[in-house]
Design an enzyme around this catalytic site. Structure first.
Site, PDB file in Angstrom:
ATOM      1  N   THR A 257       0.826  -1.211   0.000  1.00 51.18           N
ATOM      2  CA  THR A 257       0.000   0.000   0.000  1.00 51.18           C
ATOM      3  C   THR A 257       0.864   1.267   0.000  1.00 51.18           C
ATOM      4  OG1 THR A 257      -1.493   1.314   1.404  1.00 51.18           O
ATOM      5  CG2 THR A 257      -0.140  -0.312   2.532  1.00 51.18           C
ATOM      6  N   ASP A 258       0.275   2.359  -0.478  1.00 52.00           N
ATOM      7  CA  ASP A 258       1.020   3.639  -0.436  1.00 52.00           C
ATOM      8  C   ASP A 258       1.213   4.132   1.001  1.00 52.00           C
ATOM      9  OD1 ASP A 258      -1.570   4.488   0.172  1.00 52.00           O
ATOM     10  OD2 ASP A 258      -1.637   6.081  -1.330  1.00 52.00           O
ATOM     11  N   GLU A 259       0.439   3.565   1.952  1.00 52.78           N
ATOM     12  CA  GLU A 259       0.562   4.041   3.344  1.00 52.78           C
ATOM     13  C   GLU A 259       1.926   3.735   3.943  1.00 52.78           C
ATOM     14  OE1 GLU A 259      -2.581   3.865   6.076  1.00 52.78           O
ATOM     15  OE2 GLU A 259      -4.123   4.016   4.547  1.00 52.78           O
TER      16      GLU A 259
HETATM   17  P1  NAD Z   1     -10.420  -6.240   3.018  1.00 53.64           P
HETATM   18  O1  NAD Z   1     -10.308  -5.944   4.476  1.00 53.64           O
HETATM   19  O2  NAD Z   1     -11.667  -5.873   2.306  1.00 53.64           O
HETATM   20  O3  NAD Z   1     -10.186  -7.809   2.770  1.00 53.64           O
HETATM   21  C1  NAD Z   1      -9.197  -8.537   3.429  1.00 53.64           C
HETATM   22  C2  NAD Z   1      -9.490 -10.019   3.209  1.00 53.64           C
HETATM   23  O4  NAD Z   1      -8.432 -10.768   3.819  1.00 53.64           O
HETATM   24  C3  NAD Z   1     -10.797 -10.510   3.850  1.00 53.64           C
HETATM   25  O5  NAD Z   1     -11.476 -11.354   2.961  1.00 53.64           O
HETATM   26  C4  NAD Z   1     -10.333 -11.282   5.075  1.00 53.64           C
HETATM   27  O6  NAD Z   1     -11.218 -12.318   5.463  1.00 53.64           O
HETATM   28  C5  NAD Z   1      -9.001 -11.835   4.573  1.00 53.64           C
HETATM   29  N1  NAD Z   1      -8.089 -12.170   5.665  1.00 53.64           N
HETATM   30  C6  NAD Z   1      -7.763 -11.409   6.746  1.00 53.64           C
HETATM   31  N2  NAD Z   1      -6.881 -12.081   7.532  1.00 53.64           N
HETATM   32  C7  NAD Z   1      -6.620 -13.259   6.916  1.00 53.64           C
HETATM   33  C8  NAD Z   1      -5.769 -14.354   7.209  1.00 53.64           C
HETATM   34  N3  NAD Z   1      -5.018 -14.383   8.317  1.00 53.64           N
HETATM   35  N4  NAD Z   1      -5.742 -15.402   6.338  1.00 53.64           N
HETATM   36  C9  NAD Z   1      -6.516 -15.407   5.216  1.00 53.64           C
HETATM   37  N5  NAD Z   1      -7.344 -14.392   4.899  1.00 53.64           N
HETATM   38  C10 NAD Z   1      -7.388 -13.328   5.730  1.00 53.64           C
HETATM   39  O7  NAD Z   1      -9.153  -5.553   2.361  1.00 53.64           O
HETATM   40  P2  NAD Z   1      -8.995  -4.869   0.909  1.00 53.64           P
HETATM   41  O8  NAD Z   1      -9.359  -3.453   1.006  1.00 53.64           O
HETATM   42  O9  NAD Z   1      -9.606  -5.751  -0.101  1.00 53.64           O
HETATM   43  O10 NAD Z   1      -7.392  -4.928   0.762  1.00 53.64           O
HETATM   44  C11 NAD Z   1      -6.761  -6.064   0.188  1.00 53.64           C
HETATM   45  C12 NAD Z   1      -5.260  -5.848   0.194  1.00 53.64           C
HETATM   46  O11 NAD Z   1      -4.940  -4.664  -0.538  1.00 53.64           O
HETATM   47  C13 NAD Z   1      -4.676  -5.630   1.595  1.00 53.64           C
HETATM   48  O12 NAD Z   1      -3.442  -6.281   1.653  1.00 53.64           O
HETATM   49  C14 NAD Z   1      -4.504  -4.122   1.694  1.00 53.64           C
HETATM   50  O13 NAD Z   1      -3.448  -3.795   2.567  1.00 53.64           O
HETATM   51  C15 NAD Z   1      -4.159  -3.776   0.252  1.00 53.64           C
HETATM   52  N6  NAD Z   1      -4.510  -2.414  -0.176  1.00 53.64           N
HETATM   53  C16 NAD Z   1      -5.772  -1.924   0.016  1.00 53.64           C
HETATM   54  C17 NAD Z   1      -6.100  -0.664  -0.470  1.00 53.64           C
HETATM   55  C18 NAD Z   1      -7.486  -0.086  -0.300  1.00 53.64           C
HETATM   56  O14 NAD Z   1      -7.706   1.073  -0.642  1.00 53.64           O
HETATM   57  N7  NAD Z   1      -8.472  -0.835   0.183  1.00 53.64           N
HETATM   58  C19 NAD Z   1      -5.132   0.100  -1.138  1.00 53.64           C
HETATM   59  C20 NAD Z   1      -3.838  -0.437  -1.308  1.00 53.64           C
HETATM   60  C21 NAD Z   1      -3.554  -1.702  -0.839  1.00 53.64           C
HETATM   61  O1  DAU Z   2      -3.961   4.420   0.871  1.00 54.03           O
HETATM   62  C1  DAU Z   2      -4.293   3.062   0.797  1.00 54.03           C
HETATM   63  C2  DAU Z   2      -5.056   2.683   2.038  1.00 54.03           C
HETATM   64  O2  DAU Z   2      -6.342   3.278   1.921  1.00 54.03           O
HETATM   65  C3  DAU Z   2      -5.178   1.174   2.218  1.00 54.03           C
HETATM   66  O3  DAU Z   2      -3.900   0.634   2.417  1.00 54.03           O
HETATM   67  C4  DAU Z   2      -6.077   0.848   3.420  1.00 54.03           C
HETATM   68  O4  DAU Z   2      -6.282  -0.558   3.504  1.00 54.03           O
HETATM   69  C5  DAU Z   2      -7.411   1.530   3.217  1.00 54.03           C
HETATM   70  O5  DAU Z   2      -8.227   1.316   4.357  1.00 54.03           O
HETATM   71  C6  DAU Z   2      -7.240   3.032   2.974  1.00 54.03           C
HETATM   72  O6  DAU Z   2      -6.777   3.702   4.192  1.00 54.03           O
HETATM   73  P1  DAU Z   2      -7.362   5.129   4.636  1.00 54.03           P
HETATM   74  O7  DAU Z   2      -7.152   5.280   6.080  1.00 54.03           O
HETATM   75  O8  DAU Z   2      -6.884   6.208   3.734  1.00 54.03           O
HETATM   76  O9  DAU Z   2      -8.937   4.860   4.265  1.00 54.03           O
HETATM   77  P2  DAU Z   2     -10.276   5.188   5.052  1.00 54.03           P
HETATM   78  O10 DAU Z   2     -11.393   4.884   4.117  1.00 54.03           O
HETATM   79  O11 DAU Z   2     -10.320   4.601   6.410  1.00 54.03           O
HETATM   80  O12 DAU Z   2     -10.192   6.776   5.226  1.00 54.03           O
HETATM   81  C7  DAU Z   2     -10.042   7.629   4.098  1.00 54.03           C
HETATM   82  C8  DAU Z   2      -9.978   9.056   4.630  1.00 54.03           C
HETATM   83  O13 DAU Z   2     -11.260   9.414   5.171  1.00 54.03           O
HETATM   84  C9  DAU Z   2      -8.997   9.251   5.776  1.00 54.03           C
HETATM   85  O14 DAU Z   2      -8.405  10.544   5.664  1.00 54.03           O
HETATM   86  C10 DAU Z   2      -9.860   9.178   7.028  1.00 54.03           C
HETATM   87  C11 DAU Z   2     -11.173   9.767   6.557  1.00 54.03           C
HETATM   88  N1  DAU Z   2     -12.393   9.239   7.225  1.00 54.03           N
HETATM   89  C12 DAU Z   2     -12.569   7.894   7.262  1.00 54.03           C
HETATM   90  C13 DAU Z   2     -13.679   7.346   7.864  1.00 54.03           C
HETATM   91  C14 DAU Z   2     -13.881   5.846   7.936  1.00 54.03           C
HETATM   92  C15 DAU Z   2     -13.329  10.113   7.743  1.00 54.03           C
HETATM   93  O15 DAU Z   2     -13.188  11.346   7.684  1.00 54.03           O
HETATM   94  N2  DAU Z   2     -14.446   9.581   8.328  1.00 54.03           N
HETATM   95  C16 DAU Z   2     -14.651   8.234   8.442  1.00 54.03           C
HETATM   96  O16 DAU Z   2     -15.686   7.801   9.024  1.00 54.03           O
END
Ligand code: NAD
Ligand code: DAU
Length: 348
Positions: free
Chosen positions: A125-127
């Site tokens: 992730t970019d985080e």
């Molecule tokens: P999500 O939370 O929606 O899904 C995570 C999945 O992993 C779920 O199905 C959960 O059951 C499974 N899981 C958790 N622990 C596990 C374990 N120990 N063994 C097997 N399965 C397990 O997450 P997402 O948003 O789909 O993110 C997927 C991947 O992409 C993550 O690695 C996250 O860090 C990365 N990512 C997410 C974002 C974003 O914006 N959502 C951006 C960049 C990278």
């Molecule tokens: O940048 C990639 C990441 O983006 C992924 O690696 C993470 O898995 C994913 O959860 C996401 O992280 P963020 O913390 O950026 O996403 P989130 O949706 O939780 O929050 C987005 C922005 O909105 C952040 O600045 C916090 C704010 N926020 C979030 C929630 C849930 C609010 O203001 N109110 C809220 O209720």
């Protein structure tokens, strides 16, 4: 391509499985998922009957299961999506983040090495880069890692561990670092689906702090297309940034949702800020564009209304998720299907 996808019942993993099975007739997917609160088999109910798809219920940190799975199957690739993914939850309790994101990735890397897996894609992730000042250029792959939340630190640890398996053991590791995704099947704890579903329930929009934190939004299918490109053409040992070049403040995102639904701004409620809240993320994706010919296709202003429509049309999906009842509902279905042997347990 026979691929082991971990965490495929979550948001991005389920979109990825649906995407690759429709794009490639000769791809076979085994989806290993622990079905935590974020894993929902309903996300793949349309895919479940496909003979090229197999679901295995399990934990990536379970060494015995992973060894069994990799001994019984030859995988051309592992794509590791499995993670605890929500920053707020990691602030509340980092334990499952350490167990899954770090220890789980370690188990997978060891098993991939022992079984000679030809591609190991670590979905990072970019985080991991931490936060940017308002005048700084977007993160390139050379930016130092400076994670600020337990979630980001656990992902940075996994990302670096994966890197070492390339450098030390020659495991063909590929690492991607993507910005914030939006799209169908996203768990309604994350900003966009939380706000859309709150709007559809007539509830307020809780915006953290001053709402001016910036995220760089990308449609989940653009992320999936980028992951496909990296799996097929990426160079082992390399890191690829993925981003939509779409920087928006949280208030801009929330206002777009309100406008799409023709709702008043009075629904916005400012709430206390997230501790350690990163101010700005922005990704420089020039490397993957130049090296692999990928570029984003889905523009946020065009596709956000489509995503809003998806949540309107899938009210039962998110209502079950918000109520927590999807877990019992699908646990029951899972047991019944297991008894009928629908889940092709022969993969383990
Ligand atoms: P999500 O939370 O929606 O899904 C995570 C999945 O992993 C779920 O199905 C959960 O059951 C499974 N899981 C958790 N622990 C596990 C374990 N120990 N063994 C097997 N399965 C397990 O997450 P997402 O948003 O789909 O993110 C997927 C991947 O992409 C993550 O690695 C996250 O860090 C990365 N990512 C997410 C974002 C974003 O914006 N959502 C951006 C960049 C990278
Ligand atoms: O940048 C990639 C990441 O983006 C992924 O690696 C993470 O898995 C994913 O959860 C996401 O992280 P963020 O913390 O950026 O996403 P989130 O949706 O939780 O929050 C987005 C922005 O909105 C952040 O600045 C916090 C704010 N926020 C979030 C929630 C849930 C609010 O203001 N109110 C809220 O209720």
């Amino acid at each position: 391509m026979r691929i082991l996808v971990t965490g495929g019942a979550g948001f991005i993993g389920s979109n990825f499985i649906r995407y690759v099975l429709s794009a490639h007739e000769n791809w076979y997917v085994v989806n290993l998922d622990k079905l935590t609160y974020a894993g929902n088999l309903e996300n793949l109910s349309d895919i479940a009957p496909d003979p090229r798809y197999t679901f295995v219920h399990g934990d990536i940190a379970d060494k015995t299961l992973i060894t069994q799975l990799l001994s019984a199957n030859t995988f051309d690739a592992i794509a590791n999506f499995a993670a605890e993914s929500h920053v707020d939850r990691s602030i509340h309790d980092a334990t499952p983040f350490i167990e899954t994101n770090i220890q789980g990735t370690h188990v997978l890397l060891d098993a991939a090495r022992a079984h000679g897996v030809k591609r190991f894609l670590q979905v990072s992730t970019d985080e991991v880069y931490g936060t940017l000042g308002s005048d700084e250029p977007p993160f390139t792959e050379h930016a130092p890692l400076a994670p600020n939340s337990p979630y980001a630190a656990s992902k940075a640890a996994a990302d670096l561990l994966a890197r070492t398996y390339y450098h030390t053991f020659g495991l063909p590791v590929l690492i991607t670092r993507c910005s914030n995704n939006y799209g169908p099947y996203q768990f309604p704890e994350k900003l966009i689906p939380l706000m859309i579903t709150n709007a559809l329930e007539g509830r307020p929009f809780p915006v953290y702090g001053d709402g001016l934190n910036i995220r760089d939004w990308i449609h989940v299918l653009d992320h999936c297309r980028a992951l496909e490109a990296v799996l097929l053409g990426g160079v082992p040992g390399e890191v690829y940034n993925i981003g939509g070049s779409c920087e928006l403040t949280n208030l801009e995102v929330v206002r777009s949702i309100l406008q799409t639904l023709d709702l008043p701004e009075s629904l916005i409620t400012f709430v206390p800020d997230r501790p350690g809240h990163d101010r700005r993320y922005a990704i420089d994706a020039s490397k993957i564009k130049a090296a692999l010919g990928w570029k984003p296709q889905y523009r946020f202003q065009e596709w956000l209304p489509e995503v809003v429509r998806w949540y309107k049309e899938h009210r039962e999906w998110w209502q079950r998720v918000k109520a927590g009842s999807y877990r019992q509902y699908y646990a029951r279905q899972y047991e019944q299907r297991l008894n009928r042997n629908d889940f092709k347990r022969d993969v383990i």
